[in-house]
Write a protein that holds these residues in place. Sequence first.
Motif, PDB file in Angstrom:
ATOM      1  N   ASP A 153       0.852  -1.188   0.000  1.00 56.12           N
ATOM      2  CA  ASP A 153       0.000   0.000   0.000  1.00 56.12           C
ATOM      3  C   ASP A 153       0.888   1.238   0.000  1.00 56.12           C
ATOM      4  O   ASP A 153       2.094   1.171   0.288  1.00 56.12           O
ATOM      5  N   LYS A 154       0.302   2.371  -0.310  1.00 52.97           N
ATOM      6  CA  LYS A 154       1.079   3.586  -0.473  1.00 52.97           C
ATOM      7  C   LYS A 154       1.753   4.012   0.829  1.00 52.97           C
ATOM      8  O   LYS A 154       2.883   4.528   0.824  1.00 52.97           O
ATOM      9  N   GLY A 155       1.074   3.798   1.946  1.00 58.28           N
ATOM     10  CA  GLY A 155       1.654   4.169   3.237  1.00 58.28           C
ATOM     11  C   GLY A 155       2.927   3.402   3.537  1.00 58.28           C
ATOM     12  O   GLY A 155       3.932   3.975   3.962  1.00 58.28           O
ATOM     13  N   THR A 156       2.900   2.082   3.303  1.00 55.90           N
ATOM     14  CA  THR A 156       4.084   1.253   3.525  1.00 55.90           C
ATOM     15  C   THR A 156       5.199   1.643   2.572  1.00 55.90           C
ATOM     16  O   THR A 156       6.368   1.742   2.970  1.00 55.90           O
ATOM     17  N   ALA A 157       4.838   1.871   1.304  1.00 59.64           N
ATOM     18  CA  ALA A 157       5.834   2.265   0.307  1.00 59.64           C
ATOM     19  C   ALA A 157       6.491   3.587   0.682  1.00 59.64           C
ATOM     20  O   ALA A 157       7.712   3.746   0.557  1.00 59.64           O
ATOM     21  N   THR A 158       5.690   4.529   1.151  1.00 57.09           N
ATOM     22  CA  THR A 158       6.223   5.840   1.556  1.00 57.09           C
ATOM     23  C   THR A 158       7.191   5.696   2.721  1.00 57.09           C
ATOM     24  O   THR A 158       8.259   6.320   2.750  1.00 57.09           O
ATOM     25  N   SER A 159       6.819   4.856   3.695  1.00 55.47           N
ATOM     26  CA  SER A 159       7.676   4.628   4.857  1.00 55.47           C
ATOM     27  C   SER A 159       9.017   4.027   4.447  1.00 55.47           C
ATOM     28  O   SER A 159      10.084   4.456   4.915  1.00 55.47           O
ATOM     29  N   ILE A 160       8.990   3.033   3.547  1.00 60.10           N
ATOM     30  CA  ILE A 160      10.220   2.403   3.065  1.00 60.10           C
ATOM     31  C   ILE A 160      11.061   3.406   2.288  1.00 60.10           C
ATOM     32  O   ILE A 160      12.289   3.470   2.432  1.00 60.10           O
ATOM     33  N   PHE A 161      10.403   4.206   1.446  1.00 55.73           N
ATOM     34  CA  PHE A 161      11.110   5.199   0.642  1.00 55.73           C
ATOM     35  C   PHE A 161      11.843   6.201   1.536  1.00 55.73           C
ATOM     36  O   PHE A 161      13.027   6.502   1.325  1.00 55.73           O
ATOM     37  N   GLU A 162      11.149   6.709   2.556  1.00 51.72           N
ATOM     38  CA  GLU A 162      11.749   7.711   3.446  1.00 51.72           C
ATOM     39  C   GLU A 162      12.889   7.115   4.264  1.00 51.72           C
ATOM     40  O   GLU A 162      13.909   7.772   4.486  1.00 51.72           O
ATOM     41  N   GLU A 163      12.720   5.861   4.707  1.00 48.55           N
ATOM     42  CA  GLU A 163      13.785   5.197   5.479  1.00 48.55           C
ATOM     43  C   GLU A 163      15.026   4.989   4.613  1.00 48.55           C
ATOM     44  O   GLU A 163      16.151   5.232   5.052  1.00 48.55           O
ATOM     45  N   THR A 164      14.810   4.538   3.362  1.00 47.84           N
ATOM     46  CA  THR A 164      15.930   4.311   2.448  1.00 47.84           C
ATOM     47  C   THR A 164      16.613   5.628   2.101  1.00 47.84           C
ATOM     48  O   THR A 164      17.848   5.696   1.981  1.00 47.84           O
ATOM     49  N   LYS A 165      15.823   6.665   1.938  1.00 47.18           N
ATOM     50  CA  LYS A 165      16.375   7.995   1.660  1.00 47.18           C
ATOM     51  C   LYS A 165      17.227   8.470   2.826  1.00 47.18           C
ATOM     52  O   LYS A 165      18.316   9.035   2.648  1.00 47.18           O
ATOM     53  N   LYS A 166      16.743   8.217   4.037  1.00 48.89           N
ATOM     54  CA  LYS A 166      17.469   8.617   5.251  1.00 48.89           C
ATOM     55  C   LYS A 166      18.813   7.912   5.354  1.00 48.89           C
ATOM     56  O   LYS A 166      19.795   8.466   5.870  1.00 48.89           O
ATOM     57  N   LEU A 167      18.871   6.688   4.828  1.00 49.41           N
ATOM     58  CA  LEU A 167      20.101   5.897   4.877  1.00 49.41           C
ATOM     59  C   LEU A 167      20.993   6.166   3.670  1.00 49.41           C
ATOM     60  O   LEU A 167      21.977   5.448   3.444  1.00 49.41           O
ATOM     61  N   GLY A 168      20.642   7.182   2.882  1.00 47.12           N
ATOM     62  CA  GLY A 168      21.478   7.546   1.739  1.00 47.12           C
ATOM     63  C   GLY A 168      21.264   6.692   0.517  1.00 47.12           C
ATOM     64  O   GLY A 168      22.163   6.570  -0.323  1.00 47.12           O
ATOM     65  N   PHE A 169      20.079   6.064   0.409  1.00 48.94           N
ATOM     66  CA  PHE A 169      19.753   5.197  -0.731  1.00 48.94           C
ATOM     67  C   PHE A 169      20.756   4.062  -0.895  1.00 48.94           C
ATOM     68  O   PHE A 169      21.084   3.655  -2.009  1.00 48.94           O
ATOM     69  N   LEU A 170      21.240   3.544   0.235  1.00 49.79           N
ATOM     70  CA  LEU A 170      22.162   2.409   0.188  1.00 49.79           C
ATOM     71  C   LEU A 170      21.375   1.115  -0.018  1.00 49.79           C
ATOM     72  O   LEU A 170      20.309   0.932   0.578  1.00 49.79           O
ATOM     73  N   SER A 171      21.894   0.228  -0.847  1.00 49.57           N
ATOM     74  CA  SER A 171      21.268  -1.070  -1.039  1.00 49.57           C
ATOM     75  C   SER A 171      21.513  -1.934   0.189  1.00 49.57           C
ATOM     76  O   SER A 171      22.326  -1.598   1.050  1.00 49.57           O
ATOM     77  N   ARG A 172      20.831  -3.092   0.252  1.00 50.25           N
ATOM     78  CA  ARG A 172      21.048  -3.981   1.394  1.00 50.25           C
ATOM     79  C   ARG A 172      22.499  -4.432   1.467  1.00 50.25           C
ATOM     80  O   ARG A 172      23.084  -4.513   2.545  1.00 50.25           O
ATOM     81  N   GLN A 173      23.093  -4.721   0.316  1.00 54.69           N
ATOM     82  CA  GLN A 173      24.492  -5.154   0.315  1.00 54.69           C
ATOM     83  C   GLN A 173      25.392  -4.044   0.846  1.00 54.69           C
ATOM     84  O   GLN A 173      26.311  -4.296   1.632  1.00 54.69           O
ATOM     85  N   GLU A 174      25.118  -2.820   0.420  1.00 55.77           N
ATOM     86  CA  GLU A 174      25.913  -1.683   0.897  1.00 55.77           C
ATOM     87  C   GLU A 174      25.697  -1.457   2.382  1.00 55.77           C
ATOM     88  O   GLU A 174      26.637  -1.102   3.115  1.00 55.77           O
ATOM     89  N   LEU A 175      24.467  -1.674   2.853  1.00 51.83           N
ATOM     90  CA  LEU A 175      24.189  -1.540   4.287  1.00 51.83           C
ATOM     91  C   LEU A 175      24.907  -2.621   5.082  1.00 51.83           C
ATOM     92  O   LEU A 175      25.411  -2.368   6.176  1.00 51.83           O
ATOM     93  N   PHE A 176      24.935  -3.851   4.527  1.00 53.49           N
ATOM     94  CA  PHE A 176      25.666  -4.935   5.189  1.00 53.49           C
ATOM     95  C   PHE A 176      27.144  -4.570   5.320  1.00 53.49           C
ATOM     96  O   PHE A 176      27.759  -4.766   6.370  1.00 53.49           O
TER      97      PHE A 176
END
Length: 288
Positions: A153-176
Motif C-alpha cells: 500500500d502507499k503508506g508502507t511504500a512511503t515509509s520504506i522510501f523515506e527510510e531508504t532515503k534517510k540511509l542515503g539510498f544504500l542497497s542492502r548489500q551496501e548496508l551490510f
Amino acid sequence: EMEATYKDYRKKLWFNGAPSYINSQLVKRLAVAYCREVSVTPKSVSSLAYLLNMMKIPDDEAADSFVTACRENPNSMAIASKVLFYSDHVFKADSAKKKMSPLIKQLSLMFGGVEEVQQQQKEMAESAYRDAVAEVGPGQTKLTEGWKVLGLDKGTATSIFEETKKLGFLSRQELFEKDEKDMKAAARAEEQAIREDLISSVDKDGNLIDPDSDVDPDKLITDEDLDKEIEDDDDDDAPTSGGAKECGNCGYTMFIAKGREGRFFSSGFTCPQCGAGRDQFKDIEVDL
C-alpha cells in the motif's frame, strides 16, 4: 528482448519439425530457473506476467509448472517462498491460486504457521521495494515505481522510501558492508579503550597504579607489551564475529551487528548477490 528470444525458440522448433510450439515445456524450465536464480523485484514480477501473457499460457498451466519447480527442490524454502509470491502477484485466476494450497501448508510447517508465512511474504515484498528504491538512487522526488506490483500500500511504500532515503539510498548489500565496517570499528574502539584503561591502572608487575602517585616509567605497560602478549597467546578461543553468515548457494558473506538481525535478516530476507532465501545462510566464525 523477451519477444525476440521467444520468436527464435519457436523458429527452432519449426525447423526441427516440432508438431506444435511446446510452450508447456518451456514454462516448466522457466519456472525452475526463475525461482532458483532470479530475485524478487518489481521488474521480475512484471516480466514474468508479461512473458506468460505473451506466450498465451493459462494461469492454471503456469501454476502447475511452478508447483513442479517446488517438487524438484523440496528442501528449498527460498524457491517455495518465491513460487508463492509470484503466484499471488502474477496469477489472476482463483483456480491457479488454489493450486498453491499444498505449498502454503509446506511453508506453514517451515515457518510455524500461516500467519508467519503471510508475514514472510510481506517482508519479501518490502525488501524487494527497498532494493528498488536504492537502485534508482538519490535525486528522487516521488515514490519509486514498483510498489503496486509488489502488492504494497502507499503508506508502507512511503515509509520504506523515506527510510531508504534517510540511509542515503544504500542497497542492502551496501548496508551490510557499512554495518561490517561499523562493527569492526566499534571492536577496535572497544579494544583501544580496554588498552588505555589497563595501561593507566596496572603496572608490569600487576600492581594497581595510584593515580596520585608517581610511577617509574619503566614499570608502565606499553602498547608494544600488549601486542607481544597477544602474539604469544596460544588460546584458540579468539574473539570471532558472532553475526557472520554465509550463503550456501553463492558464498556471499555478511556481518550483522548484534541487535540488527530483525532489520537485516528477517524471514523475507534474500541474498543480495544470488537471491537465495534465508534458509540458505549458515552461521560461520570469522576472526575479527
